[in-house]
Design an enzyme around this catalytic site. Structure first.
Site, mmCIF file in Angstrom:
data_model
loop_
_atom_site.group_PDB
_atom_site.id
_atom_site.type_symbol
_atom_site.label_atom_id
_atom_site.label_comp_id
_atom_site.label_asym_id
_atom_site.label_seq_id
_atom_site.Cartn_x
_atom_site.Cartn_y
_atom_site.Cartn_z
ATOM 1 N N HIS A 225 0.809 -1.216 0.000
ATOM 2 C CA HIS A 225 0.000 0.000 0.000
ATOM 3 C C HIS A 225 0.834 1.254 0.000
ATOM 4 C CE1 HIS A 225 -3.558 -2.197 1.696
ATOM 5 N NE2 HIS A 225 -3.855 -1.738 0.507
ATOM 6 N N GLU B 21 14.292 -17.662 -22.445
ATOM 7 C CA GLU B 21 14.022 -17.475 -21.018
ATOM 8 C C GLU B 21 14.760 -18.494 -20.163
ATOM 9 O OE1 GLU B 21 9.741 -15.769 -20.416
ATOM 10 O OE2 GLU B 21 9.569 -17.669 -21.476
ATOM 11 N N ASP C 70 12.431 -14.014 -16.725
ATOM 12 C CA ASP C 70 12.648 -15.427 -16.441
ATOM 13 C C ASP C 70 14.105 -15.824 -16.645
ATOM 14 O OD1 ASP C 70 10.308 -16.600 -15.450
ATOM 15 O OD2 ASP C 70 9.350 -16.343 -17.396
ATOM 16 N N CYS D 284 12.074 -8.446 -24.281
ATOM 17 C CA CYS D 284 10.739 -8.049 -23.831
ATOM 18 C C CYS D 284 10.580 -8.120 -22.317
ATOM 19 C CB CYS D 284 9.662 -8.894 -24.514
ATOM 20 S SG CYS D 284 9.811 -10.635 -24.146
HETATM 21 C C1 PEP Z 1 10.025 -12.572 -19.171
HETATM 22 O O1 PEP Z 1 10.115 -13.635 -18.552
HETATM 23 O O2 PEP Z 1 10.951 -11.728 -19.230
HETATM 24 C C2 PEP Z 1 8.778 -12.245 -19.866
HETATM 25 C C3 PEP Z 1 8.688 -11.187 -20.645
HETATM 26 O O3 PEP Z 1 7.723 -13.059 -19.637
HETATM 27 P P1 PEP Z 1 6.833 -12.953 -18.318
HETATM 28 O O4 PEP Z 1 7.321 -11.806 -17.515
HETATM 29 O O5 PEP Z 1 5.437 -12.796 -18.779
HETATM 30 O O6 PEP Z 1 7.100 -14.289 -17.688
HETATM 31 MG MG MG Z 2 8.601 -15.166 -18.906
#
Ligand code: PEP
Ligand code: MG
Length: 962
Positions: free
Chosen positions: A589, A825, A849, A896
């Site tokens: 919070h 990942e 990941d 990403c």
């Molecule tokens: C990641 O693992 O960096 C990713 C983009 O996938 P998520 O965060 O959805 O596991």
């Molecule tokens: Mg991921």
């Protein structure tokens, strides 16, 4: 849960009679070194008092309290008698769970076993089990209990809409350790559904570690665009464990008790969720029995309850609330009530009050055992928050915490430490100076108190004048009024008349009044209790000659153990530049509020931050989640410069958001957006996204009660594709499993869910679902550019298996502009990137990941996640290997994960050769701006420098020094 080892189980025993069985059990404890041979007598004596037969062919022999001296080590031995033994109470026993316990551990074992009693066919299975493992499995399988308690509630939250309330509830669950950040994101992506009576429900099974329920209520109920809002439930679903909670919720609504939850205090909310009706009579009583409500007193209680001739429910005030029938022995034992805990009985109808009085009376009398009254623990009236033996933070060295609210602050710290008060309880024990010079001791103490009260009032006056109105001034005025409360003064005088010192008399008066407020369990009154203690300490400080911490007049960074939402709301935003806390997480919070108030915050930074010296300078970086105590001049100057530049940059970045992502020297880097909700495509474009680099399609699945069919999925994906108006969309196929199952996709319980059935591994177990998803994506794309990638791939075999399905569908649809890739990942995939690069069209690196698996730190870990840094050189090397392998084959690479928007990481990633950065929508303009400041050569230098370091701290240090 009952923890049994193979060696603890003895199979295939035969006994002539129950006495023989008991002797064998005693001998097995001796053999295992758990007890002396004399313990046998204790077991027999205990059986002579009453049978230890529990139910379902299980008896749990254990010694008398007197025989505890014969226990050498607490432990359990399980003896199986396939032919059965007739117990002395006429029951047939197949399994003896024999306990050697030095204290009341047997209660835990009992509780662990009560779930076995509810299951059908257990007796038979225990009798016929032919392996130790089978017996252990039968006895140990603990039911998962859904959690709802005071820590999962979030009442009177200053929210303006349902979404904010849902988020506050999710944050509370995360704070309570029931869910991780994935859950919070999932809640963020959905619209709460109406339950009626002004109540709403948001739920997800994504990122759930413990099934649980939160209720967030607004400060005052309001009417939103879709109807009245009295509260939003946030449900963390898992398997079937949460279904009981939903049933209770339905019962509550059926009873029409929903609306009243808006103004209810925590105790009332928990009572309703426990199944206690608003009109029921209730009675509370504390358990006095030394070993809690174990089998014998529980049996007595059940008998008393049955005698009342009406349904009576009971629940434990502490812990997860569920009222169970007080007439059921196994349920009552299953509560696991310990001495000092409070039972809440409830009943409805005529005679309910009398029945409850009889039951609580019996509990008070000890339920057949001799009991001693519970001694109230006197709250320590000295508070000392000074950490002991904590190593001070090193000067000019970054100290990590959790990034909670963005922004950079440079200011002296104000460390909120409550001082230690040392004083004699009795006036006669005070030193001469404090006794004073009045004719008698009592008068002297009263005079001292009067002087301290007057002085405290003067201090408050001065503070009020300085506060110049606003909420802070109001609170201080209220404190001043409290000082004038004649009852507080009288009650202190009574104590002094009894011989107490002025300090002890005053504190007793404050403490009693505060406790009375707290008992009412109303948030406002509970806060008033905190105010009372605040005022009390001010006076105590004056009596003891100890100065109270007073925030400086000039801007400062507040350092404190933790702050509640109301504390943050009271912060003087004109002065507080930043917030640094020992505890808490990014979604607590306080963090949410700090963000709303625009105060930079780093939370969960550990106890060492309390060693900071008041007034010492600190740089607080709310973006990177770290602080730098006593920075060197160079570092300070750099930070100051950044601070000034930040604001201007953000303005400029937004203005230039539609420019292409390029470095200063023209090197092209696509900047795309990460999306969870297909409806947010237009928003991404509005923020300058050049496409979607990661569509987390699992959110589409989570928004439905069952697997969405082809048409539904086509509709969802088309919405995003249309909004992108020709810009590419990278869709990740369904990434659930492990710790984030879909409610309608049952999964086996796993010890390490992150290393289990997750991502593509799971999808390949239901190829028809993957096939429908691929069909929907390809159909929705039409002739627009679509990129599809598979999550959690570990090697080429998994990619090929998934590609087969893709090819089958694509052969039919023939979408013209499609590429197929994998997410990097899992470290194995980065190491094997050359083999993959031959067959994929692109890679997208999921650094969240990849970091978790490379550093072996659970990404949602409450203590370790601060160390889970994607700028770790090990992660960077894996990125480098991936990019090199891809480029050697003419394939492109995106990033990403969250690392893509880390300002320090952007140049490194560009320098490593990454072609696309996909970041959260709001980060797009700033990432583009960062690119415009760089040349490719500079970026390569950043990458080289980072790769040459040994730790992530060293990487950050080196990059910052550039
Ligand atoms: C990641 O693992 O960096 C990713 C983009 O996938 P998520 O965060 O959805 O596991
Ligand atoms: Mg991921």
């Amino acid at each position: 849960m009952l923890t049994l080892h193979q060696d603890d189980v003895l199979l295939d025993r035969h006994a002539e009679d129950w006495g023989d069985a008991l002797d064998q059990a005693a001998a097995s404890l001796v053999e295992a070194g758990r007890a002396t041979p004399e313990y046998r007598q204790g077991l027999h004596e205990r059986e002579a008092q009453s049978s230890t037969y529990l139910g379902n062919a299980i008896a749990i022999p254990h010694g008398t309290p007197e025989s505890r001296d014969q226990v050498l080590a607490t432990g359990v031995r399980v003896l199986q008698f396939p032919a059965g033994v007739e117990w002395h109470d006429g029951n047939r026993v197949h399994v003896l769970v024999t306990i050697a316990a030095q204290s009341d551990e047997h209660l835990d074992i009992l509780r662990a076993l009560t779930h076995v009693l509810d299951r059908e066919g257990v007796a038979q299975r225990l009798a016929q089990a032919d392996s130790r493992t089978a017996i252990i499995a039968e006895l140990s399988r603990a039911p998962v209990v859904a959690r709802v308690d005071i820590d999962t509630l979030c009442l009177d939250f200053p929210a303006k809409d349902r979404f904010e309330l849902a988020l506050a509830g999710a944050a509370r669950l995360r704070q309570a350790g029931c869910v991780n950040g994935d859950f919070v994101s999932a809640i963020l992506e959905q619209e709460p559904v109406a339950l009626g009576q002004g109540l709403w429900l948001a739920s997800s099974a994504y990122g759930v570690t413990t099934p649980s329920l939160s209720l967030a209520t607004p400060e005052s109920a309001f009417v939103g665009p879709k109807g009245p809002v009295n509260g939003v439930f946030c449900l963390a679903a898992q398997g079937e464990a949460h279904l009981g909670l939903l049933d209770r919720l339905a019962t509550l609504l059926d009873a029409g008790d929903g609306e009243a939850l808006a103004d209810a205090d925590a105790a009332t909310v928990l009572a309703r969720l426990a199944g206690e009706r608003a009109g029921a009579e209730t009675a509370r009583v504390r358990v006095l029995n030394a070993h809690g409500l174990h089998a014998r007193p529980a049996k007595q209680l059940v008998q008393v309850v049955r005698h009342q001739g009406m349904p009576i429910k009971v629940r434990l005030l502490e812990g997860s609330a569920e009222a169970v029938s007080a007439a059921s022995l196994t349920k009552v034992i299953g509560l696991g009530a310990r001495r000092g805990q409070t039972l809440v009985f409830s009943a409805e109808g005529e005679g309910a009050a009398e029945a409850l009085a009889a039951v609580t009376g019996a509990v008070n009398e000890g339920l057949g055992e001799k009991v001693a009254a519970f001694e109230e623990r006197r709250d320590v009236d000295v508070v000392d928050e000074t950490p002991v033996a904590l190593e001070p933070l090193a000067a000019d060295t970054p100290h990590p915490g959790v990034a909670a609210a963005p922004g950079l602050a440079i200011a002296p710290v104000f460390v909120m430490r409550l001082p230690r008060f040392d004083y004699a309880e009795r006036a006669q024990d005070l030193d001469d100076e404090r006794i004073g010079d009045a004719s008698d001791v009592v008068t002297a103490q009263k005079e001292r108190l009067a002087r301290a009260l007057a002085e405290a009032a003067e201090q408050l006056e001065a503070l009020i004048r300085r506060a110049q109105g606003g909420e802070v001034a109001q609170i201080l005025s209220m404190h001043e009024e409290m000082l004038e409360d004649p009852e507080l003064r009288e009650s202190a005088h009574e104590g002094i008349d009894e011989g107490l010192s002025a300090e002890a008399g005053w504190w007793r008066s404050i403490d009693t009044a505060a406790r009375a407020q707290e008992m009412l369990a109303d948030r406002l009154l509970a806060e008033r209790a905190a105010d009372l203690r605040d005022v009390g300490r001010r006076v105590l400080g004056l009596l003891c000659g100890v100065a109270m911490p007073t925030p400086p007049d000039a801007p400062y960074i507040l350092v404190t153990d933790d702050v509640g939402p109301s504390d943050v709301a009271r912060l003087d935003t004109a002065k507080v530049r930043g917030l640094l806390t020992v505890r808490g997480g990014a979604t607590s919070h306080s963090a949410i509020l700090a963000r709303a108030l625009g105060i930079a915050a780093v939370v969960g930074a550990g106890g060492r931050v309390m060693t900071l010296e008041n007034g010492s300078e600190l740089i607080l970086d709310g973006e990177r989640g770290r602080v730098i105590p006593s920075p060197s001049k160079e570092r300070r100057d750099r930070a100051l410069l950044r601070l000034k530049e930040n604001e201007a940059r953000q303005r400029d970045a937004y203005a230039a958001r539609f420019e292409e992502g390029r470095t200063q020297d023209g090197h092209r880097i696509e900047v795309a957006a990460n999306l969870g909700n297909t409806a947010h495509g237009a928003d991404a474009v509005e923020h300058g996204a050049e496409g979607v680099g990661l569509l987390r399609t699992e959110f589409v699945f989570m928004a439905h009660a069952d697997v969405p069919d082809l048409e539904t999925q086509i509709g969802e994906y088309r919405q995003a594709i249309d909004a992108l108006d020709g810009r590419p969309l990278v869709a990740r196929t369904l990434d659930v499993g492990g710790d984030k199952p879909l409610p309608y996709w049952p999964l086996p319980q796993e010890d390490n869910p992150f290393l289990g059935l997750r991502g593509i591994r799971l999808a390949l177990t239901r190829p028809e679902i993957l096939e429908t998803q691929l069909r929907a994506l390809l159909t929705a794309a039409g002739d627009k550019p679509l990129r599809i990638m598979f999550p959690m791939v570990k090697d080429i075999a998994e990619f090929r298996a998934a590609r087969l399905i893709f090819e089958r569908v694509q052969e039919q649809i023939r979408a013209p502009d499609v590429q197929l890739g994998v997410m990097i990942e899992v470290p194995s995939c980065a190491l094997l990137a050359p083999s993959l690069a031959e067959e994929v069209d692109f890679f997208s690196i999921g650094t969240n990941d990849l970091t978790q698996y490379t550093l072996a730190i659970d990404r949602g870990h409450s203590e370790l996640s601060a160390q889970s840094d994607g700028l770790h050189p090990a992660v960077l090397r894996l990125i480098q290997m991936t990019v090199d392998a891809a480029h050697a084959r003419g394939k492109w690479v995106g990033v990403c994960g969250e690392l893509g928007s880390d300002p320090l990481a952007v140049p490194v990633l560009v320098g490593l050769g990454v072609d696309e950065l996909s970041v959260s929508v709001r980060q797009v303009p700033m990432v583009k701006a960062r690119l415009r400041e760089l040349t490719l050569a500079e970026a390569r230098r950043h990458a080289e420098l980072a790769l040459s370091q040994a730790t992530s701290d060293a990487v950050r240090e080196a990059l910052e020094a550039l």
